[in-house]
Design an enzyme around this catalytic site. Structure first.
Site, PDB file in Angstrom:
ATOM      1  CD  GLU A 103      -3.153   0.603   0.301  1.00  0.00           C
ATOM      2  OE1 GLU A 103      -2.616   1.419  -0.467  1.00  0.00           O
ATOM      3  OE2 GLU A 103      -4.376   0.547   0.462  1.00  0.00           O
ATOM      4  CG  ASP A 104      -0.761   4.769  -1.803  1.00  0.00           C
ATOM      5  OD1 ASP A 104      -1.549   4.062  -1.153  1.00  0.00           O
ATOM      6  OD2 ASP A 104      -1.153   5.675  -2.551  1.00  0.00           O
ATOM      7  CG  ASP A 107      -6.203   8.657   5.752  1.00  0.00           C
ATOM      8  OD1 ASP A 107      -7.180   8.755   6.509  1.00  0.00           O
ATOM      9  OD2 ASP A 107      -5.666   9.658   5.241  1.00  0.00           O
ATOM     10  CE  LYS A 135      -2.577  11.591   5.722  1.00  0.00           C
ATOM     11  NZ  LYS A 135      -3.683  12.265   4.998  1.00  0.00           N
ATOM     12  CB  VAL A 157       1.122  13.718   1.581  1.00  0.00           C
ATOM     13  CG1 VAL A 157       1.554  14.420   2.856  1.00  0.00           C
ATOM     14  CG2 VAL A 157       0.644  12.306   1.878  1.00  0.00           C
ATOM     15  NE  ARG A 169      -3.109   8.259  -9.383  1.00  0.00           N
ATOM     16  CZ  ARG A 169      -3.792   7.797  -8.350  1.00  0.00           C
ATOM     17  NH1 ARG A 169      -3.152   7.395  -7.267  1.00  0.00           N
ATOM     18  NH2 ARG A 169      -5.112   7.735  -8.370  1.00  0.00           N
TER      19      ARG A 169
HETATM   20  C1  PRP Z   1      -5.887   5.724  -1.082  1.00  0.00           C
HETATM   21  C2  PRP Z   1      -4.614   4.955  -0.777  1.00  0.00           C
HETATM   22  C3  PRP Z   1      -5.092   3.802   0.058  1.00  0.00           C
HETATM   23  C4  PRP Z   1      -6.326   4.361   0.745  1.00  0.00           C
HETATM   24  C5  PRP Z   1      -5.981   4.658   2.160  1.00  0.00           C
HETATM   25  O1  PRP Z   1      -6.484   5.134  -2.182  1.00  0.00           O
HETATM   26  O2  PRP Z   1      -3.970   4.544  -1.950  1.00  0.00           O
HETATM   27  O3  PRP Z   1      -5.440   2.689  -0.725  1.00  0.00           O
HETATM   28  O4  PRP Z   1      -6.675   5.584   0.072  1.00  0.00           O
HETATM   29  O5  PRP Z   1      -7.054   5.253   2.812  1.00  0.00           O
HETATM   30  P1  PRP Z   1      -7.834   4.602   4.021  1.00  0.00           P
HETATM   31  O6  PRP Z   1      -6.816   4.016   4.963  1.00  0.00           O
HETATM   32  O7  PRP Z   1      -8.552   5.785   4.625  1.00  0.00           O
HETATM   33  O8  PRP Z   1      -8.782   3.583   3.497  1.00  0.00           O
HETATM   34  P2  PRP Z   1      -7.572   5.852  -3.091  1.00  0.00           P
HETATM   35  O9  PRP Z   1      -8.920   5.264  -2.793  1.00  0.00           O
HETATM   36  O10 PRP Z   1      -7.420   7.326  -2.987  1.00  0.00           O
HETATM   37  O11 PRP Z   1      -7.192   5.336  -4.529  1.00  0.00           O
HETATM   38  P3  PRP Z   1      -5.838   5.473  -5.349  1.00  0.00           P
HETATM   39  O12 PRP Z   1      -4.843   4.499  -4.741  1.00  0.00           O
HETATM   40  O13 PRP Z   1      -6.239   5.092  -6.728  1.00  0.00           O
HETATM   41  O14 PRP Z   1      -5.361   6.901  -5.235  1.00  0.00           O
HETATM   42  C1  7HP Z   2      -5.557   8.769   1.069  1.00  0.00           C
HETATM   43  C2  7HP Z   2      -4.740   9.727   0.522  1.00  0.00           C
HETATM   44  N1  7HP Z   2      -4.409  10.021  -0.757  1.00  0.00           N
HETATM   45  C3  7HP Z   2      -3.549  11.020  -0.945  1.00  0.00           C
HETATM   46  N2  7HP Z   2      -3.001  11.730   0.065  1.00  0.00           N
HETATM   47  C4  7HP Z   2      -3.317  11.463   1.340  1.00  0.00           C
HETATM   48  O1  7HP Z   2      -2.770  12.189   2.327  1.00  0.00           O
HETATM   49  C5  7HP Z   2      -4.216  10.418   1.599  1.00  0.00           C
HETATM   50  N3  7HP Z   2      -4.715   9.887   2.745  1.00  0.00           N
HETATM   51  N4  7HP Z   2      -5.525   8.901   2.395  1.00  0.00           N
END
Ligand code: PRP
Ligand code: 7HP
Length: 185
Positions: A103-104, A107, A135, A157, A169
């Site tokens: 995962e990136d 949150d 986070k 971020v 991205r």
């Molecule tokens: C973002 C991120 C995680 C998720 C984290 O994905 O890549 O997968 O949110 O948030 P959470 O812990 O609150 O669930 P997003 O749905 O924005 O899709 P993306 O990866 O395509 O940007």
């Molecule tokens: C999802 C997400 N995507 C982009 N930036 C952040 O800080 C984020 N938090 N959760």
């Protein structure tokens, strides 16, 4: 309004390209050592984790394969909708495999919690999580992160895979987005 120069929309750089790459090399070495003698199946969570997975994989010295899953949770907003659903399922079976979810960012934890439950229901040999960013102030659901890049403050971020409204991205670093860009002032 997003300007044409992405860098101008960044309030401050939180993690430089060098810091990110150094930490990924450390994570790759640790994961390779922990899984020595085994094969690892990486599952990248689209789309944000693409760059992290690609860089991490190049630091793994064990045999590994990869697959991707796409989950909807945020849409165009910067806050979690709490709605999590599968947009793209895995292509391959994970039965009997050592799975590492990549995962990136974690949150609220809603996305990861959903994916973990889904993966565990498919009888892998083991499941662990590798996340570049955590986070913790925003957590709603507790989730265990076995391999973590960085703990970050509660700021929105972008960069290195992370987006706002599908943009930013491609920044090579991770930066705090200026709140006026998303109406967060
Ligand atoms: C973002 C991120 C995680 C998720 C984290 O994905 O890549 O997968 O949110 O948030 P959470 O812990 O609150 O669930 P997003 O749905 O924005 O899709 P993306 O990866 O395509 O940007
Ligand atoms: C999802 C997400 N995507 C982009 N930036 C952040 O800080 C984020 N938090 N959760």
């Amino acid at each position: 309004m997003v300007s044409t120069d992405l860098h101008r929309d960044i309030e401050s750089v939180l993690l430089t390209e060098e810091q990110i790459q150094r930490r990924i090399a450390e994570l790759g070495a640790r994961i390779s050592s922990d899984y020595a003698g085994k094969e690892l199946h990486l599952i990248g969570v689209l789309r944000g984790a693409v760059m992290f997975l690609a860089d991490l994989m190049r630091h793994l010295t064990i045999p590994c394969s990869c697959d991707f899953i796409a989950i909807a949770s945020y849409g165009m907003d910067t806050k979690s909708s709490g709605v999590v659903r599968i947009l793209k399922d895995l292509d391959d079976s994970i039965q009997g495999k050592h799975v590492l979810i990549v995962e990136d960012i974690v949150d609220t934890g809603l996305t990861l919690n959903y994916i973990l439950n889904l993966i565990r229901s498919r009888n892998p040999a083991s499941v662990r999580v590798c996340a570049l960013l955590d986070k913790p102030e925003r957590r709603i659901v507790p989730v265990e992160i076995h391999y973590l890049g960085f703990t970050i403050p509660n700021r929105f971020v972008v960069g290195y895979g992370l987006d706002y409204a599908q943009k930013y991205r491609n920044l090579p670093y991770i930066g705090v987005l200026r709140p006026e860009i998303y109406g967060g002032v």
